[in-house]
Design a protein around this motif. Structure first.
Motif, short mmCIF file in Angstrom:
data_model
loop_
_atom_site.label_atom_id
_atom_site.label_comp_id
_atom_site.label_asym_id
_atom_site.label_seq_id
_atom_site.Cartn_x
_atom_site.Cartn_y
_atom_site.Cartn_z
N GLU A 234 0.94 -1.10 0.11
CA GLU A 234 -0.04 -0.09 -0.03
C GLU A 234 0.97 1.12 -0.08
OE1 GLU A 234 -2.11 3.32 1.57
OE2 GLU A 234 -0.76 2.28 2.72
N ALA A 235 0.39 2.40 -0.71
CA ALA A 235 1.32 3.53 -0.78
C ALA A 235 1.68 4.04 0.50
CB ALA A 235 0.53 4.52 -1.94
N SER A 236 1.25 4.26 1.37
CA SER A 236 1.70 4.94 2.60
C SER A 236 2.76 3.70 3.25
CB SER A 236 0.27 5.19 3.49
OG SER A 236 -0.21 4.03 3.99
N ALA A 237 2.46 2.76 3.15
CA ALA A 237 3.28 1.68 3.60
C ALA A 237 4.82 1.55 2.95
CB ALA A 237 2.85 0.27 3.42
N ALA A 238 4.67 2.06 1.45
CA ALA A 238 5.91 2.01 0.60
C ALA A 238 6.57 3.14 1.24
CB ALA A 238 5.45 2.26 -0.59
N SER A 256 -0.73 13.41 0.02
CA SER A 256 -0.75 13.65 1.57
C SER A 256 0.62 13.17 2.10
CB SER A 256 -1.87 12.89 2.16
OG SER A 256 -1.95 11.39 1.95
N GLN A 257 1.40 12.17 1.43
CA GLN A 257 2.43 11.75 2.02
C GLN A 257 3.79 12.53 1.44
OE1 GLN A 257 2.88 8.49 3.79
NE2 GLN A 257 0.67 8.89 3.96
N LYS A 258 3.62 13.63 0.56
CA LYS A 258 4.59 14.37 -0.27
C LYS A 258 5.62 14.86 0.94
CE LYS A 258 5.54 18.10 -3.36
NZ LYS A 258 4.92 19.06 -4.21
N THR A 259 5.09 15.48 1.74
CA THR A 259 5.86 16.26 2.57
C THR A 259 6.85 15.37 3.66
OG1 THR A 259 4.06 16.47 4.37
CG2 THR A 259 4.49 18.11 2.82
N ILE A 260 6.39 14.22 3.73
CA ILE A 260 7.20 13.41 4.80
C ILE A 260 8.60 13.26 3.80
CG2 ILE A 260 7.54 11.03 5.45
CD1 ILE A 260 4.64 10.87 5.69
N ILE A 261 8.52 12.96 2.32
CA ILE A 261 9.78 12.89 1.69
C ILE A 261 10.46 13.98 1.32
CG2 ILE A 261 10.38 12.05 -0.56
CD1 ILE A 261 7.88 10.20 -0.83
N GLN A 481 2.67 13.15 -12.05
CA GLN A 481 3.16 11.98 -11.61
C GLN A 481 4.44 12.22 -10.64
OE1 GLN A 481 0.98 10.08 -12.24
NE2 GLN A 481 -0.30 11.12 -13.93
N ASN A 482 4.79 11.26 -9.88
CA ASN A 482 5.81 11.51 -9.05
C ASN A 482 6.76 10.06 -8.66
OD1 ASN A 482 4.61 10.06 -6.82
ND2 ASN A 482 3.43 11.97 -6.51
N LEU A 483 7.69 10.51 -8.39
CA LEU A 483 8.52 9.54 -7.76
C LEU A 483 9.54 9.92 -6.62
CD1 LEU A 483 11.73 9.25 -9.06
CD2 LEU A 483 10.56 8.60 -11.02
N ALA A 484 10.09 8.83 -5.98
CA ALA A 484 11.12 9.30 -4.80
C ALA A 484 12.25 8.35 -4.67
CB ALA A 484 10.44 9.72 -3.67
N TYR A 485 13.16 8.65 -4.43
CA TYR A 485 14.37 7.66 -4.32
C TYR A 485 15.33 8.00 -3.38
CZ TYR A 485 16.70 10.57 -7.68
OH TYR A 485 17.27 11.99 -8.07
N ALA A 486 16.05 7.20 -2.73
CA ALA A 486 17.15 7.68 -1.74
C ALA A 486 18.44 7.96 -2.32
CB ALA A 486 17.47 6.04 -1.20
N ASN A 487 18.79 8.82 -1.68
CA ASN A 487 20.19 9.72 -2.42
C ASN A 487 21.20 8.83 -2.45
OD1 ASN A 487 18.49 11.99 -2.51
ND2 ASN A 487 19.51 12.71 -0.56
N THR A 488 21.19 7.40 -2.15
CA THR A 488 22.35 6.37 -2.23
C THR A 488 22.68 5.85 -3.63
OG1 THR A 488 20.82 4.69 -1.44
CG2 THR A 488 22.59 5.89 0.05
N ILE A 489 21.61 6.44 -4.67
CA ILE A 489 21.59 5.90 -5.93
C ILE A 489 21.25 7.01 -6.77
CG2 ILE A 489 20.71 3.51 -5.37
CD1 ILE A 489 17.89 4.11 -6.25
N THR A 490 21.44 6.62 -8.20
CA THR A 490 21.18 7.68 -9.14
C THR A 490 21.02 6.74 -10.48
OG1 THR A 490 22.27 10.02 -10.22
CG2 THR A 490 23.49 8.20 -10.08
N GLY A 491 20.61 7.96 -11.65
CA GLY A 491 20.23 7.17 -12.80
C GLY A 491 18.85 6.58 -12.93
N ILE A 492 18.10 7.58 -12.19
CA ILE A 492 16.50 7.44 -12.35
C ILE A 492 15.88 8.41 -13.12
CG2 ILE A 492 14.32 6.79 -11.02
CD1 ILE A 492 16.90 6.33 -9.01
N PRO A 493 15.38 8.52 -14.39
CA PRO A 493 14.65 9.39 -15.23
C PRO A 493 13.34 9.66 -14.40
CG PRO A 493 14.66 7.33 -16.39
CD PRO A 493 15.42 7.26 -14.99
N ALA A 494 12.97 11.11 -14.63
CA ALA A 494 11.62 11.38 -14.05
C ALA A 494 10.71 10.98 -14.86
CB ALA A 494 11.48 12.98 -14.14
#
Length: 510
Positions: A234-238, A256-261, A481-494
């Motif tokens: 589920e999205a909030s669990a992710a 609603s979860q955006k600001t957490i990230i 549309q959105n995505l989020a990722y950890a700063n430990t990786i790169t190479g993810i196009p929007a």
């Protein structure tokens, strides 16, 4: 011709957030000197799939996982940044003078995971297998035919001059070795073989999949060795998994979860425009012969209210009938009326609407908040509507049976252009009972056979003008549309957020 389109979140799990590269430290504990240590680069990703991988046969589209498929298998082409189509197994291609025939040059010396060399026969076999699937019957409206020309060349003929065949191939087509698949589907599904960046290792009882990098990948050896793909959460669990450091990448994040990230300095949040437009369709008999009622409803819809109520203020007020990406070069060519309460009231006074008129907006849960916003907008000008909320299956059953007054759909995908979006009102059963004028219908029919892109664009402008003037398609707001990722990786196009496609072979430690 028209596809309906639900976005599902995708997530990638992995190690806790750490700085990648070399970190040297020296400390003293209880009089003992601890030697400098070197932190190993990130070498594992765990990703939540698009759906549970009930099968690893990529042609079983209802039960295979898109995320898994794109790691094991390749297509002729792929999505680049911004949605531009770039080379895949085809190193290049040309479009013939007929405007219909693509000629693809296939890379030489590409190896399947079992060491066999890719051939054009494998590609034709894979096309045959894809097109034979009942759930892919709609592809015949895109792909008319295909042939093997020689050992390095194939041709694919578009079913219409505007068919986005390259997008279809990038999204839905996967190449398998004929010798390992033909007649061996069950065996293949237990041990899938492709040319992709990652090779299959195992699948657990919970349907999670483990992959290892393909050191012979034709685009180059992936930087990260191991990928684990698990069933969606589920999205909030992710979001919780991402914040806790168990997840590397997620998308389809609730507003609603955006600001957490965004408040977490260890994470990157990306928003991008997609191909979708939340759209109110006016379908029922009450609207069929009452242009003024259609006008009254259309003018009454306030996009800013919908954006605020349904999406916490995130989204764009429409300036086109379809999304900006869908419109392409035609964006801005035909203005839409937009919200105007005065015009709505004037049109309502000329309509056949009365307090006895029963109007219903039928939606599923994903559009319930938008429906509530529109219900309020219509009440403000004197139009009473009720909201009927159904599960998605029942909604689309009634929609396809022409049983709805109004509904709200996210119209548009990366596989549709403006021509296809214009055409759906004249393409039963995807017309949903709409009643476009004879003049609009004729122009749309002419668009479908016009091979000259310039003339076709001019026809599209005319069809857009008719569609806007007939007020049966009401753009509500254009989501991002959105995505989020950890700063430990790169190479993810929007663009991955808008396509739900990740090429994990391109991901590297930051």
């Amino acid at each position: 011709m028209k596809r309906v389109f639900l976005l599902v979140l995708v997530a990638l799990l992995s190690m806790a957030f750490v700085a990648c590269g070399e970190t040297t430290t020296e400390a003293t504990t209880a009089g003992t000197t601890v030697a400098p240590t070197t932190e190993a680069p990130k070498d594992d990703l765990t990703i939540t799939g698009y759906m549970t991988a009930e099968t690893l046969d990529p042609f079983q589209v209802a039960s295979s996982d898109k995320v898994t498929n794109f790691q094991i298998f390749d297509s002729l082409v792929r999505y680049g940044e911004g949605g531009v189509i770039t080379p895949g197994l085809a190193s290049e291609w040309t479009l013939g003078e007929d405007g219909l025939t693509y000629t693809f040059t296939i890379r030489e010396n590409v190896l399947f995971h079992n060491g066999e060399t890719l051939t054009t026969e494998d590609i034709i076999f894979s096309l045959d297998t894809m097109m034979a699937q009942p759930m892919n019957s709609w592809m015949a409206t895109y792909i008319a035919s295909y042939t093997r020309v020689d050992a390095t060349t194939i041709q694919i003929v578009k079913a219409s001059p505007f068919a986005k065949v390259l997008n279809i191939l990038a999204d839905r087509f996967f190449v398998v070795p004929e010798a390992s698949y033909d007649g061996l589907e069950e065996t293949f599904a237990a041990n899938p073989i492709g040319t992709g960046a990652y090779k299959f290792v195992s699948q657990a009882a919970d349907k999670s999949v483990t992959l290892i990098k393909n050191e012979d990948y034709f685009f180059g050896e992936p930087a990260i060795s191991n990928v684990h793909i698990i069933a969606p959460v589920e999205a909030s669990a992710a979001v919780i998994q991402l914040e806790s450091g168990d997840v590397d990448i997620i998308f389809g994040i609730p507003t609603s979860q955006k600001t957490i990230i965004t408040d977490n300095s260890d994470l990157t949040f990306v928003e991008t425009a997609g191909w979708s437009m939340h759209t109110l369709l006016l379908l029922g008999d009450q609207f069929a012969d009452d242009l003024n009622l259609r006008k009254a409803v259309s003018y009454a819809v306030n996009p800013q209210n919908a954006i605020l109520v349904a999406n916490e203020g995130v989204g764009a007020v429409p300036t086109n009938l379809f999304s900006t990406k869908t419109m392409g070069d035609l964006a801005g060519e035909v203005a839409i009326p937009g919200y105007d309460a005065v015009e709505s009231a004037a049109a309502l006074a000329l309509s056949n609407y009365s307090t006895e008129t029963n109007l219903v907006i039928t939606v599923d849960a994903s559009a319930a908040a938008i429906a509530q916003s529109i219900q309020s907008d219509l009440a403000a000008v004197g139009i009473t509507v009720t909201i009927e909320q159904l599960d998605t299956n029942n909604l689309f059953a009634k929609l396809m049976n022409n049983e709805l007054d109004m509904t709200i759909l996210p119209m548009g995908t990366h596989m549709n252009g403006v021509e296809e979006m214009l055409a759906f009102p004249i393409m039963p059963p995807f017309s949903f009972g709409m009643n476009p004028s004879e003049a609009r219908t004729t122009i749309i029919q002419n668009i479908q056979v016009e091979t000259d892109p310039t003339l076709r664009a001019q026809m599209c402008i005319q069809a857009l003008q008719y569609a806007v003037a007939e007020f049966d398609i009401v753009p509500v707001f254009e989501p991002v549309q959105n995505l989020a990722y950890a700063n430990t990786i790169t190479g993810i196009p929007a663009i991955s957020a808008a396509t739900n496609i990740f090429y994990l072979g391109d991901v590297t430690p930051a």
